[in-house]
Design a protein around this motif. Structure first.
Motif, PDB file in Angstrom:
ATOM      1  N   HIS A   1      -2.020  -6.423  10.311  1.00 33.63           N
ATOM      2  CA  HIS A   1      -1.045  -5.364   9.990  1.00 33.63           C
ATOM      3  C   HIS A   1       0.288  -5.611  10.696  1.00 33.63           C
ATOM      4  O   HIS A   1       1.344  -5.219  10.203  1.00 33.63           O
ATOM      5  N   PHE A   2       0.240  -6.244  11.877  1.00 38.04           N
ATOM      6  CA  PHE A   2       1.473  -6.542  12.614  1.00 38.04           C
ATOM      7  C   PHE A   2       2.162  -7.798  12.094  1.00 38.04           C
ATOM      8  O   PHE A   2       3.384  -7.910  12.126  1.00 38.04           O
ATOM      9  N   HIS A   3       1.370  -8.759  11.651  1.00 41.40           N
ATOM     10  CA  HIS A   3       1.853 -10.131  11.490  1.00 41.40           C
ATOM     11  C   HIS A   3       2.585 -10.331  10.171  1.00 41.40           C
ATOM     12  O   HIS A   3       2.236  -9.777   9.154  1.00 41.40           O
ATOM     13  N   GLY A   4       3.612 -11.193  10.209  1.00 43.11           N
ATOM     14  CA  GLY A   4       4.250 -11.713   9.005  1.00 43.11           C
ATOM     15  C   GLY A   4       5.132 -10.709   8.313  1.00 43.11           C
ATOM     16  O   GLY A   4       5.303  -9.563   8.703  1.00 43.11           O
ATOM     17  N   GLY A   5       5.744 -11.160   7.194  1.00 40.46           N
ATOM     18  CA  GLY A   5       6.671 -10.315   6.439  1.00 40.46           C
ATOM     19  C   GLY A   5       6.020  -9.080   5.870  1.00 40.46           C
ATOM     20  O   GLY A   5       6.632  -8.033   5.766  1.00 40.46           O
ATOM     21  N   HIS A   6       4.736  -9.216   5.468  1.00 40.75           N
ATOM     22  CA  HIS A   6       4.057  -8.054   4.912  1.00 40.75           C
ATOM     23  C   HIS A   6       3.985  -6.937   5.948  1.00 40.75           C
ATOM     24  O   HIS A   6       4.251  -5.782   5.652  1.00 40.75           O
ATOM     25  N   GLY A   7       3.611  -7.305   7.206  1.00 37.71           N
ATOM     26  CA  GLY A   7       3.498  -6.286   8.227  1.00 37.71           C
ATOM     27  C   GLY A   7       4.828  -5.646   8.559  1.00 37.71           C
ATOM     28  O   GLY A   7       4.913  -4.439   8.741  1.00 37.71           O
ATOM     29  N   ARG A   8       5.893  -6.439   8.635  1.00 36.26           N
ATOM     30  CA  ARG A   8       7.208  -5.881   8.938  1.00 36.26           C
ATOM     31  C   ARG A   8       7.680  -4.962   7.821  1.00 36.26           C
ATOM     32  O   ARG A   8       8.264  -3.923   8.071  1.00 36.26           O
ATOM     33  N   PHE A   9       7.441  -5.378   6.595  1.00 37.00           N
ATOM     34  CA  PHE A   9       7.863  -4.551   5.464  1.00 37.00           C
ATOM     35  C   PHE A   9       7.116  -3.221   5.465  1.00 37.00           C
ATOM     36  O   PHE A   9       7.707  -2.160   5.287  1.00 37.00           O
ATOM     37  N   ALA A  10       5.789  -3.272   5.695  1.00 40.25           N
ATOM     38  CA  ALA A  10       5.004  -2.037   5.735  1.00 40.25           C
ATOM     39  C   ALA A  10       5.439  -1.148   6.892  1.00 40.25           C
ATOM     40  O   ALA A  10       5.511   0.074   6.766  1.00 40.25           O
TER      41      ALA A  10
ATOM     42  N   PRO B   1       7.562  12.688  -3.887  1.00 40.69           N
ATOM     43  CA  PRO B   1       6.318  12.312  -4.574  1.00 40.69           C
ATOM     44  C   PRO B   1       6.292  10.850  -5.000  1.00 40.69           C
ATOM     45  O   PRO B   1       5.251  10.193  -4.900  1.00 40.69           O
ATOM     46  N   TYR B   2       7.418  10.326  -5.472  1.00 40.95           N
ATOM     47  CA  TYR B   2       7.441   8.936  -5.908  1.00 40.95           C
ATOM     48  C   TYR B   2       7.336   7.971  -4.734  1.00 40.95           C
ATOM     49  O   TYR B   2       6.619   6.976  -4.790  1.00 40.95           O
ATOM     50  N   PHE B   3       8.040   8.268  -3.659  1.00 36.38           N
ATOM     51  CA  PHE B   3       7.965   7.393  -2.486  1.00 36.38           C
ATOM     52  C   PHE B   3       6.556   7.403  -1.905  1.00 36.38           C
ATOM     53  O   PHE B   3       6.044   6.367  -1.476  1.00 36.38           O
ATOM     54  N   ASP B   4       5.918   8.558  -1.898  1.00 37.27           N
ATOM     55  CA  ASP B   4       4.552   8.670  -1.400  1.00 37.27           C
ATOM     56  C   ASP B   4       3.611   7.812  -2.232  1.00 37.27           C
ATOM     57  O   ASP B   4       2.782   7.075  -1.699  1.00 37.27           O
ATOM     58  N   ALA B   5       3.718   7.890  -3.560  1.00 38.73           N
ATOM     59  CA  ALA B   5       2.833   7.116  -4.432  1.00 38.73           C
ATOM     60  C   ALA B   5       3.084   5.619  -4.298  1.00 38.73           C
ATOM     61  O   ALA B   5       2.144   4.820  -4.233  1.00 38.73           O
ATOM     62  N   TYR B   6       4.354   5.219  -4.250  1.00 37.11           N
ATOM     63  CA  TYR B   6       4.669   3.799  -4.126  1.00 37.11           C
ATOM     64  C   TYR B   6       4.151   3.232  -2.802  1.00 37.11           C
ATOM     65  O   TYR B   6       3.559   2.151  -2.765  1.00 37.11           O
ATOM     66  N   SER B   7       4.363   3.928  -1.701  1.00 34.91           N
ATOM     67  CA  SER B   7       3.932   3.415  -0.399  1.00 34.91           C
ATOM     68  C   SER B   7       2.418   3.465  -0.264  1.00 34.91           C
ATOM     69  O   SER B   7       1.831   2.671   0.483  1.00 34.91           O
ATOM     70  N   PHE B   8       1.751   4.369  -0.979  1.00 31.22           N
ATOM     71  CA  PHE B   8       0.290   4.427  -0.968  1.00 31.22           C
ATOM     72  C   PHE B   8      -0.294   3.123  -1.504  1.00 31.22           C
ATOM     73  O   PHE B   8      -1.240   2.556  -0.934  1.00 31.22           O
ATOM     74  N   VAL B   9       0.259   2.642  -2.603  1.00 36.54           N
ATOM     75  CA  VAL B   9      -0.230   1.395  -3.193  1.00 36.54           C
ATOM     76  C   VAL B   9      -0.054   0.238  -2.213  1.00 36.54           C
ATOM     77  O   VAL B   9      -0.951  -0.596  -2.038  1.00 36.54           O
TER      78      VAL B   9
ATOM     79  N   HIS C   1      -2.394  -3.672   1.728  1.00 37.44           N
ATOM     80  CA  HIS C   1      -2.327  -4.271   3.048  1.00 37.44           C
ATOM     81  C   HIS C   1      -3.677  -4.302   3.732  1.00 37.44           C
ATOM     82  O   HIS C   1      -3.907  -5.148   4.612  1.00 37.44           O
ATOM     83  N   GLU C   2      -4.561  -3.395   3.377  1.00 32.02           N
ATOM     84  CA  GLU C   2      -5.914  -3.462   3.927  1.00 32.02           C
ATOM     85  C   GLU C   2      -6.611  -4.735   3.463  1.00 32.02           C
ATOM     86  O   GLU C   2      -7.298  -5.402   4.243  1.00 32.02           O
ATOM     87  N   TYR C   3      -6.453  -5.078   2.191  1.00 29.03           N
ATOM     88  CA  TYR C   3      -7.032  -6.329   1.696  1.00 29.03           C
ATOM     89  C   TYR C   3      -6.393  -7.535   2.386  1.00 29.03           C
ATOM     90  O   TYR C   3      -7.076  -8.502   2.736  1.00 29.03           O
TER      91      TYR C   3
ATOM     92  N   THR D   1      -6.030   5.365   1.979  1.00 20.58           N
ATOM     93  CA  THR D   1      -5.494   4.035   1.707  1.00 20.58           C
ATOM     94  C   THR D   1      -6.535   2.931   1.911  1.00 20.58           C
ATOM     95  O   THR D   1      -6.314   1.801   1.463  1.00 20.58           O
ATOM     96  N   HIS D   2      -7.654   3.234   2.564  1.00 20.15           N
ATOM     97  CA  HIS D   2      -8.682   2.208   2.764  1.00 20.15           C
ATOM     98  C   HIS D   2      -9.530   2.068   1.503  1.00 20.15           C
ATOM     99  O   HIS D   2     -10.051   3.062   0.990  1.00 20.15           O
ATOM    100  N   PRO D   3      -9.689   0.856   0.998  1.00 20.58           N
ATOM    101  CA  PRO D   3     -10.634   0.657  -0.115  1.00 20.58           C
ATOM    102  C   PRO D   3     -12.052   0.961   0.342  1.00 20.58           C
ATOM    103  O   PRO D   3     -12.341   1.063   1.540  1.00 20.58           O
ATOM    104  N   THR D   4     -12.964   1.086  -0.621  1.00 20.76           N
ATOM    105  CA  THR D   4     -14.363   1.331  -0.278  1.00 20.76           C
ATOM    106  C   THR D   4     -14.996   0.065   0.289  1.00 20.76           C
ATOM    107  O   THR D   4     -14.470  -1.051   0.144  1.00 20.76           O
TER     108      THR D   4
END
Length: 620
Positions: free
Chosen positions: A177-186, A223-231, A236-238, A321-324
Motif C-alpha cells: 500500500h505504501f510502495h510505488g506509484g499506485h501507493g502514492r496515488f491512493a 457521491p461520484y468521488f466516493d464511488a470512483y475512489s472505492f473502485v 489496491h487490495e489485489y 473495499t476488501h474483496p472476499t
C-alpha cells in the motif's frame, strides 16, 4: 446519484472500466480529484487572496476614508482562515504501542528486510495494537495533507495467530500500500478526501453562509468521488496481495488470509461470547482478558488444517473495499481449499516480539479493554439479573399467557443450560404460532440438536412473519453450516435459506418501532459486535462520531431494537440518503433505527444532552 442502487450501478460500471481501460479510469479519477483541489484553491483565492489585494490597494494606492471599508476585508479574511485551518492537518500516530528504540529488535529487523525487498520508502514507526488486523497507516501533516508519515500497524492477536512466514506476507501486503506509484496515488486520493470533509466541517462549524455554496457543489461531487475512489481502493487490495505473493510466496499469503479468517470467526463466535457469559456471575469485567485471548489464539492456530467451505461463503459488499476471501485466493491463483501447515511452528509473537513485551502488551490491552467495557458490562449484568428475576416470576405462575410462554422458553434456554427448552418452545408456539422470534429461536435450537429439516422450516416461518429476525437466523445457519457435510441435502437447504437471510439482513429496517427517550438503555453489544460496527462506520469519512442505545424491551426474550445516533463530519450531500446507505450495511443482532445528530426532534435533543462516550470516533 440519489439512491444506493444508483451507486452500485456506477461502481459496477467503474470496476469494468478499471479492468478494461485502467489508464483511462485513473485519468478520470485524477481529474475528479483535481477538481476538488481546484475548488479548495478557488475558495482560498476568493477569500484570503481577495482580502490581501483589497488591503494592499487601500494601503498603497488609496488610503481608506471610511473605517467601515475594513468590514469586507475582515469578513473575507475570517472565511479564508476557516478554509486554511480546514486544510491544515496535524494528526497523531495511530492508537496502540509505538515500538521504542531497542524494543523487539527481531521484529524490526524482519520489517526492515521486507521493506528493502519491496523497495518501500522510510517507515516512521511500528505500532502494536489490540486488533486482529494489520494496516499501512498514513498520517497526513501539512496543508491539504501533502506532508505524510507512514506507520506500520500490527495487531498483537495477529502476531499470535500467524507464524513468521505468514506474517512476512502480511507485512509485504501492507508495504504494497505504501510502495510505488499506485501507493502514492491512493494516498493522494485519501488525503484529498480527508481535506474535503475537513473543509466542509470547518465551514459548517463556522456558521458562515459560505458553507451552503460549497454544499451545492458537494451534492454532485461527493457521491461520484466516493464511488470512483472505492473502485481504486478495492483494486489496491489485489495489488498489495500481488506484492505479498512476490516477496513471501502466494501460498504464505493465502495461508495468512485463511488463518485470520478462522481466528476472526473463533473470536466472534466463541471467545468473546464466553467472556460475555461470565457477566452472569460477576458485575465487573474480567481481568487479563487479552492474556486468555493470546493463549486461545496460540492453541486455535493448530486446530484447522484447511479452509472450510463455510469460510468462503461471504459475498462482496458495496461498502467494504476488501474483496472476499474467495476472490483474493482466486487472484493469487491458489485453490480455494487451502492446506495449512501442520507443523507446530511457533507464532510470530513468540519468535519476533518476545514473551516479555507480549505479556506487557497483554496487560496493557486488558486494562484498556476493562476500563472501556466497565459501564456496558455492569448494565449487561443488571439486565441478566432482571431476566433471572423474571424467570422466577414466571415460574411461580400457575398459568401463562401465550406470549409469556414463549418468553419463558427463551429464559429457560438462556439461564438453565441443564434444562430442555425444546418442549417449552413447542407448547408455547402451538398457542402463539405468529411469534417470529420464538419460531427463530426454536429453529436455531433444532439445528443445534441435529434436526435440520424442522429447524429450517421454523426459520423460514420466522422470516415470513418478520424480516427483522434475519440477523439471528443468519447466525444460527452459519453455526449449522460449520458442522455439516457440504455434500448433504441439509447443507444445500441451509445454504439456500442463508442466501435469503443475507439479502434481508442487508436491507434497512423501514418499519422500526417508535422510540421514546425514557425507553433507551446502554447498548448490550458484545466486543466483537462493537468492533464490526466500528469497522462499518470507519468506512464513512463523513461520520465523525456515533452512539448506540438499546430500546427497553417489553419482554426479556423480545428481539432487541437498537438506535444509532450519527454525528456527521461537516455538511453532507443528503443526510437521508447517507442514513439509508449506512442502514443497508449495518449488522446488529436485532432491528435498528439510525438517526442524525443534526435532527431537531425531541428525541435527538435528549440523546445529545445525555450521550456519554461515543462507541465510535473517527481518528484524525
Amino acid at each position: 446519484m440519489r439512491t444506493e442502487q444508483a451507486r452500485r450501478r456506477l461502481v459496477q460500471r467503474l470496476e469494468q472500466e478499471a479492468q478494461q481501460a485502467p489508464a483511462r479510469y485513473r485519468l478520470k479519477l485524477a481529474l475528479l480529484a483535481l477538481l476538488g483541489y481546484a475548488v479548495m484553491g478557488l475558495a482560498l483565492t476568493m477569500t484570503l487572496g481577495v482580502a490581501a489585494l483589497l488591503l494592499l490597494y487601500l494601503l498603497i494606492v488609496r488610503p481608506p476614508a471610511e473605517p467601515n471599508i475594513a468590514i469586507p476585508i475582515l469578513l473575507l479574511g475570517a472565511i479564508g482562515i476557516v478554509v486554511l485551518r480546514a486544510l491544515w492537518f496535524r494528526f497523531g500516530i495511530p492508537d496502540g504501542h509505538l515500538l521504542q528504540p531497542g524494543e523487539a529488535p527481531a521484529l524490526r529487523g524482519e520489517v526492515e528486510r521486507i521493506g528493502r525487498e519491496v523497495g518501500a520508502g522510510r517507515l516512521h514507526g511500528i505500532v502494536i495494537n489490540a486488533e486482529l488486523n494489520a494496516a499501512a497507516a498514513y498520517v497526513p501533516n501539512g496543508i491539504g495533507g501533502w506532508g505524510q508519515r507512514q506507520y506500520l500497524v500490527l495487531g498483537l492477536p495477529l502476531l499470535q495467530v500467524l507464524d513468521r512466514r505468514e506474517l512476512a506476507a502480511v507485512i509485504a501486503h501492507e508495504f504494497g500500500h505504501f510502495h510505488g506509484g499506485h501507493g502514492r496515488f491512493a494516498g493522494w486520493i485519501y488525503r484529498l478526501r480527508s481535506s474535503w470533509y475537513r473543509l466542509l466541517h470547518g465551514m459548517a462549524g463556522s456558521g458562515l453562509s459560505a458553507g451552503h455554496l460549497f454544499g451545492l457543489f458537494f451534492r454532485w461531487y461527493a457521491p461520484y468521488f466516493d464511488a470512483y475512489s472505492f473502485v481504486l481502493a478495492r483494486r489496491h487490495e489485489y495489488a498489495a496481495d500481488a506484492v505479498a505473493a512476490k516477496v513471501a510466496k502466494a501460498d504464505a499469503m493465502a495461508a495468512a488470509l485463511v488463518r485470520l479468517g478462522l481466528a476472526a470467526d473463533w473470536m466472534e463466535r466463541s471467545f468473546w461470547p464466553q467472556v460475555r457469559e461470565s457477566a452472569h456471575a460477576q458485575a465487573y469485567p474480567p481481568v487479563q482478558v487479552y492474556g486468555r485471548l493470546g493463549a486461545g489464539l496460540r492453541e486455535h492456530r493448530h486446530s484447522q488444517l484447511h479452509a472450510p467451505g463455510w469460510l468462503l461463503l461471504a459475498e462482496p459488499g458495496w461498502d467494504d473495499t476488501h474483496p472476499t476471501l474467495k476472490q483474493r485466493l482466486a487472484a493469487l491463483n491458489v485453490p480455494a481449499q487451502v492446506r495449512l501447515n501442520a507443523e507446530p511452528r511457533t507464532s510470530a509473537a513468540e519468535s519476533l516480539l518476545g514473551s516479555e513485551l507480549a505479556e506487557r502488551l497483554e496487560q496493557r490491552f486488558s486494562g484498556e479493554w476493562r476500563e472501556a467495557a466497565d459501564a456496558d458490562w455492569r448494565a449487561h449484568h443488571q439486565r441478566l439479573a432482571g431476566e433471572r428475576q423474571r424467570l422466577q416470576e414466571l415460574d411461580s405462575r400457575a398459568a401463562r399467557a401465550p406470549a409469556e410462554a414463549v418468553e419463558y422458553a427463551g429464559l429457560v434456554e438462556d439461564h438453565r443450560p441443564t434444562a430442555d427448552a425444546l418442549p417449552l418452545y413447542r407448547q408455547a408456539l402451538e398457542q402463539l404460532p405468529s411469534h417470529a422470534l420464538g419460531q427463530c429461536r426454536l429453529g436455531a435450537l433444532l439445528l443445534k440438536r441435529g434436526q435440520p429439516e424442522e429447524g429450517i422450516q421454523r426459520l423460514q416461518r420466522a422470516l415470513d412473519l418478520d424480516s427483522a429476525v434475519a440477523e439471528p437466523a443468519l447466525r444460527s445457519l452459519d453455526d449449522y453450516l460449520r458442522t455439516t457435510a457440504e455434500a448433504s441435502a441439509a447443507f444445500e437447504a441451509a445454504l439456500a435459506l442463508r442466501a435469503r437471510c443475507a439479502a434481508l439482513a442487508r436491507e434497512p429496517q423501514a418499519d422500526a418501532p417508535a422510540i421514546e427517550a425514557d425507553e433507551l438503555l446502554p447498548h448490550d453489544l458484545e466486543p466483537g459486535q462493537v468492533q464490526a460496527l466500528t469497522r462499518t462506520l470507519g468506512g464513512y469519512e463523513k461520520i465523525a462520531r456515533a452512539w448506540v442505545f438499546r430500546k427497553q424491551a417489553a419482554g426479556m426474550s423480545a428481539l432487541p431494537h437498537y438506535l444509532l445516533l450519527v454525528d456527521w463530519a461537516g455538511s453532507v450531500a443528503s443526510e437521508s440518503a447517507g442514513l439509508e446507505r449506512l442502514a443497508g450495511q449495518l449488522r446488529l443482532p436485532g432491528s435498528f433505527s439510525v438517526l442524525s445528530a443534526t435532527g431537531g426532534s425531541d428525541l435527538v435533543r435528549h440523546l445529545k444532552r445525555q450521550a456519554g462516550d461515543p462507541v465510535y470516533r473517527r481518528r484524525r
